[in-house]
Design an enzyme around this catalytic site. Structure first.
Site, PDB file in Angstrom:
ATOM      1  N   PHE A 167       0.799  -1.214   0.000  1.00 28.78           N
ATOM      2  CA  PHE A 167       0.000   0.000   0.000  1.00 28.78           C
ATOM      3  C   PHE A 167       0.838   1.274   0.000  1.00 28.78           C
ATOM      4  O   PHE A 167       0.343   2.343  -0.362  1.00 28.78           O
ATOM      5  CB  PHE A 167      -0.941   0.020   1.216  1.00 28.78           C
ATOM      6  N   LYS A 191      -1.292  -7.607  -8.829  1.00 30.14           N
ATOM      7  CA  LYS A 191      -2.322  -7.549  -7.789  1.00 30.14           C
ATOM      8  C   LYS A 191      -1.928  -6.454  -6.823  1.00 30.14           C
ATOM      9  O   LYS A 191      -1.083  -6.632  -5.954  1.00 30.14           O
ATOM     10  CB  LYS A 191      -2.471  -8.878  -7.037  1.00 30.14           C
ATOM     11  N   GLU A 194      -5.252  -3.931  -1.865  1.00 33.65           N
ATOM     12  CA  GLU A 194      -6.677  -3.588  -1.902  1.00 33.65           C
ATOM     13  C   GLU A 194      -6.961  -2.260  -1.214  1.00 33.65           C
ATOM     14  O   GLU A 194      -8.051  -1.700  -1.367  1.00 33.65           O
ATOM     15  CB  GLU A 194      -7.493  -4.710  -1.250  1.00 33.65           C
ATOM     16  N   ARG A 195      -5.979  -1.733  -0.480  1.00 36.87           N
ATOM     17  CA  ARG A 195      -6.180  -0.445   0.182  1.00 36.87           C
ATOM     18  C   ARG A 195      -5.977   0.727  -0.768  1.00 36.87           C
ATOM     19  O   ARG A 195      -6.518   1.808  -0.547  1.00 36.87           O
ATOM     20  CB  ARG A 195      -5.209  -0.304   1.360  1.00 36.87           C
ATOM     21  N   SER A 244       5.460  -6.885   4.412  1.00 38.94           N
ATOM     22  CA  SER A 244       6.074  -7.186   5.702  1.00 38.94           C
ATOM     23  C   SER A 244       6.893  -8.465   5.617  1.00 38.94           C
ATOM     24  O   SER A 244       6.658  -9.327   4.755  1.00 38.94           O
ATOM     25  CB  SER A 244       4.991  -7.336   6.773  1.00 38.94           C
ATOM     26  N   CYS A 299       9.803   1.276   3.715  1.00 39.89           N
ATOM     27  CA  CYS A 299      10.789   0.303   4.180  1.00 39.89           C
ATOM     28  C   CYS A 299      12.191   0.890   4.252  1.00 39.89           C
ATOM     29  O   CYS A 299      13.098   0.238   4.775  1.00 39.89           O
ATOM     30  CB  CYS A 299      10.783  -0.925   3.280  1.00 39.89           C
ATOM     31  N   GLU A 400       9.201  -3.633  13.554  1.00 36.90           N
ATOM     32  CA  GLU A 400       8.889  -2.578  12.589  1.00 36.90           C
ATOM     33  C   GLU A 400       7.545  -1.950  12.939  1.00 36.90           C
ATOM     34  O   GLU A 400       6.511  -2.612  12.935  1.00 36.90           O
ATOM     35  CB  GLU A 400       8.834  -3.160  11.170  1.00 36.90           C
TER      36      GLU A 400
END
Length: 500
Positions: A167, A191, A194-195, A244, A299, A400
């Site tokens: 995202f 893909k 979805e956010r 993640s 990141c 994190e």
């Protein structure tokens, strides 16, 4: 029904936008998903509902793979110099729609317009590098490896590849993969998270406008079910992932078990080491920008500052002063330097980490928990938060957080600081601030993170260098973009020839 860029323009002008239901892009056409469940895409700055996104599953992925497989033979047989021509058009479309695309990113993600523009520029960089495939995809040859025998290596595409993207950089990260993959002659499926699917919808409109043939690029919406369908599908040759570390490990293990090539980029806990001989003003300014840029949701954010010796006390004061200058608000508004976090749930998660830090005994030198934007009371905002007196064993120093929380830690010596960095299980990026070439070289030589900065806050490689971490921050062998992308998306075939 309004397009994503129309929605962004309306939102910037204070006009309520129309909710739309998103479609997949499969085989060159926008198609409805058979999904019966839908997620919501909301503006993090004000909680406004922007779109409904289908929670696709195996059926969506099957359709995308079938279209990509159908397109592959013709696309593979297309000469590389012709394959890259649509990418030149795509680059121009990115430039033409630069500000609109940046506005969409800010609308769906929350980051500031300047941050969104920077990410669009990085996406364009990758398109530009991919247009060099006729050179970078070349093989090698040697005649007379034995008497009258010649040997050649050449690169061939492998088929259908897919990317599962995060995202935090919704336009940039898919471009780490897609342009390189299709320039090499593969077909591709994205893909997106979805956010934040709106920017990818707009990019696929541009991909179609650029003239990329039907089925060469495909877009599938969804969450966990769609992800696992991609990992399991026998028709997909390789998968790229960014997210993640726990999910990256899952992606690597599950996809590799089915024989796929995998590059899975995971999370980070990045340390910046500040030596007493550094320019402390500059170190504090750059470290603050690194940690709080994109609300800490990246990141490459340096989320732990290691002050060595006498640098610690000075850095504490300067970091707090710099953090207080940050202007939090709607990223579409001029002068805002930090937007909201991605969701209400993520805001609660970051708040829980702040509570853990307090409970563990760290000093809360700057508390951003109570921040509210008076213009947008329903937004998912947090103010900059700075912890001091942090020790290496604290949860806030090891996990994190992915939010606007900076930890400041003291190390007595350079060697002690290096040991702290080396002890951490993640190894994405790290920086050192110093005026000593010896210290900089020693740091580069000893620590494991794959992306290192010297007097640099965000050690982000350009598109012509590889991007990816080490240790628990990366699973796979070949990293994103740069020369590694050609290696990842092609197979080296060796031909040994003798003629009588």
């Amino acid at each position: 029904m309004s397009s994503p860029q129309d929605q962004a323009t309306l939102a910037a002008n204070g006009v309520k936008t129309t909710t739309r239901t998103l479609q997949n892009f499969i085989g060159g056409r926008w198609t409805d998903s058979p999904a019966i469940e839908y997620g919501e895409v909301r503006n993090p700055a004000n909680d406004e509902l922007l779109a409904r996104v289908p929670m696709g599953d195996r059926r969506d992925v099957d359709a995308a793979v079938a279209a990509a497989q159908k397109a592959y033979p013709g696309w593979r047989a297309t000469p590389p110099v012709i394959r890259i021509r649509p990418l030149f058009i795509l680059r121009q479309l990115f430039e033409k729609n630069f500000d609109d695309l940046a506005s969409i990113i800010t609308l769906e993600h929350g980051k500031t317009l300047d941050e969104s523009r920077s990410s669009v520029r990085r996406a364009i960089d990758n398109i530009e590098v991919a247009t060099g495939i006729p050179t970078t995809m070349q093989g090698r040859a040697l005649e007379d490896i034995a008497h009258g025998i010649d040997c050649f290596t050449y690169r061939q595409p492998l088929g259908v590849f897919a990317a599962i993207t995060p995202f935090n950089f919704p336009a940039m990260v898919p471009m780490w993969f897609l342009p390189h993959a299709i320039a090499c002659g593969n077909t591709f499926i994205v893909k997106p998270s979805e956010r934040v699917p709106l920017s990818q919808v707009r990019i696929f409109e541009m991909l179609h406008e650029a003239g990329i043939p039907e089925g060469v690029v495909n877009l599938v919406h969804g969450a966990k079910d769609a992800t696992n369908a991609i990992l399991d599908h026998p028709g997909i040759a390789g998968v790229s992932f960014v997210g993640s570390s726990p999910v990256a490990h899952h992606v690597y293990k599950r996809a590799a078990e089915t024989g796929k090539r995998v590059q899975a980029l995971g999370g980070a806990k990045n340390f910046v080491l500040v030596m007493p001989d550094a320019d402390l003003n500059r170190a504090a300014q750059v470290s603050t920008e690194s940690c709080f840029g994109c609300a800490g949701e990246r990141c490459l954010a340096n989320s732990v500052v290691l002050g060595v010796g006498t640098a610690y006390d000075e850095m504490v004061r300067r970091l707090v002063d710099e953090a207080k200058k940050i202007h939090v608000g709607d990223g579409l508004e001029p002068g805002v330097t930090m937007g909201p976090v991605i969701s209400r749930q993520h805001r609660e998660k970051v708040l829980s980490y702040i509570e853990k830090g307090v409970a563990e005994g760290a000093t809360l030198a700057l508390d951003g928990r109570a921040y509210r934007d008076p213009k947008n009371p329903d937004g998912y905002f947090l103010g900059p938060t700075v912890f001091t007196d942090v020790t290496p064993d604290m949860v806030i120093a090891t996990e994190e957080i992915f939010g606007p929380v900076l930890c400041v830690m003291k190390a007595g010596t350079f060697d002690e600081a290096v040991a702290i960095v080396k002890r951490h299980e993640l190894g994405n990026a790290s920086s050192i601030f110093t005026s000593s070439g010896k210290a900089a070289r020693e740091y580069r030589y000893q620590v494991e993170p794959s992306m290192l900065g010297v007097n640099i806050g965000v050690a982000s490689p350009m598109a012509f260098f590889p991007f990816g971490g080490a240790k628990g921050s990366f699973f796979g062998d070949l990293k994103a973009h740069g020369a590694d992308s050609v290696e990842f998306y092609t197979d080296k075939k060796v031909s040994i020839t003798r003629w009588f």
